[in-house]
Design a protein around this motif. Structure first.
Motif, mmCIF file in Angstrom:
data_model
loop_
_atom_site.group_PDB
_atom_site.id
_atom_site.type_symbol
_atom_site.label_atom_id
_atom_site.label_comp_id
_atom_site.label_asym_id
_atom_site.label_seq_id
_atom_site.Cartn_x
_atom_site.Cartn_y
_atom_site.Cartn_z
ATOM 1 N N TRP A 31 -19.288 16.771 31.126
ATOM 2 C CA TRP A 31 -18.803 15.954 32.215
ATOM 3 C C TRP A 31 -19.325 14.533 32.109
ATOM 4 O O TRP A 31 -20.176 14.214 31.287
ATOM 5 C CB TRP A 31 -19.211 16.583 33.551
ATOM 6 N N TYR A 32 -18.792 13.674 32.992
ATOM 7 C CA TYR A 32 -19.273 12.302 33.096
ATOM 8 C C TYR A 32 -20.544 12.284 33.909
ATOM 9 O O TYR A 32 -20.690 13.122 34.795
ATOM 10 C CB TYR A 32 -18.212 11.433 33.793
ATOM 11 N N GLU A 47 -11.499 11.906 23.552
ATOM 12 C CA GLU A 47 -11.566 12.759 24.739
ATOM 13 C C GLU A 47 -10.217 13.468 24.808
ATOM 14 O O GLU A 47 -9.193 12.844 25.049
ATOM 15 C CB GLU A 47 -11.802 11.904 25.980
ATOM 16 N N SER A 50 -9.272 16.022 30.332
ATOM 17 C CA SER A 50 -10.162 15.801 31.469
ATOM 18 C C SER A 50 -9.658 16.631 32.638
ATOM 19 O O SER A 50 -8.582 17.227 32.570
ATOM 20 C CB SER A 50 -10.190 14.315 31.847
ATOM 21 N N HIS A 116 -14.906 7.798 37.646
ATOM 22 C CA HIS A 116 -14.340 9.124 37.431
ATOM 23 C C HIS A 116 -14.351 9.981 38.694
ATOM 24 O O HIS A 116 -14.033 11.154 38.649
ATOM 25 C CB HIS A 116 -15.109 9.852 36.316
#
Length: 172
Positions: A31-32, A47, A50, A116
């Protein structure tokens, strides 16, 4: 590609970042802001998906409590959290600056993480609780964890989300 094509190795988040950055693994589910950390260390990294790419999925931020233990107290706590969240939604830049100062990290890193996150207001969350949207998000999240082997079966959201407590606190 299927799950049969993957050798799954469970790691804690810092180990995933180190292993990916050093070329010891070819892919990761993470994850961010950790994805941004990997991107900094591995130029050209792709990436591939998401949360936004997964229809019906949402990974909400949560506050955890023994909500049924003391409903009056818990409503007061939730109300304070709602007020803080509404302030955060109305003041995103100031929230980022204050969080960076509190955490003693670079403001740009906090801003990168914040991009995000969709901060919803209490009114939005109450409406989405009442119309069943939050339950659908939680169902989607549970199904994801069942597919990845983290849960044996998908629990009913009402067993772990106190939507009634959330909406009552908002009405105070």
């Amino acid at each position: 590609m299927t799950m049969k094509d993957i050798s799954k190795v469970v790691m804690d988040a810092p180990t995933v970042v180190s292993a990916f950055s050093s070329g010891q693994i070819d892919g990761a589910g993470i994850w961010y802001p950790l994805i941004d950390t990997i991107k900094e260390k591995v130029p050209g990294m792709k990436e591939v998906a998401s949360t936004e790419d997964l229809p019906g999925s949402s990974f909400p931020t949560a506050f955890v409590s023994a909500a049924k233990a003391k409903p009056e107290r818990d409503q007061k706590v939730v109300k304070v959290l709602q007020e803080a969240n509404d302030w955060r939604a109305a003041h995103p830049e100031e929230s980022i600056a204050l969080a960076a100062k509190l955490l003693k990290v670079d403001e740009a890193k906090v801003a990168a993480d914040a991009k995000h996150v969709k901060t919803m207001t209490t009114a939005e969350l109450v409406a989405r609780t009442e119309d069943g949207t939050v339950g659908k998000w939680l169902d989607g999240m549970s199904r994801f964890f069942v597919r990845t082997g983290q849960l044996p079966k998908s629990p009913d959201p009402s067993t772990f989300y106190a939507g009634d407590l959330y909406t009552k606190a908002a009405a105070r």
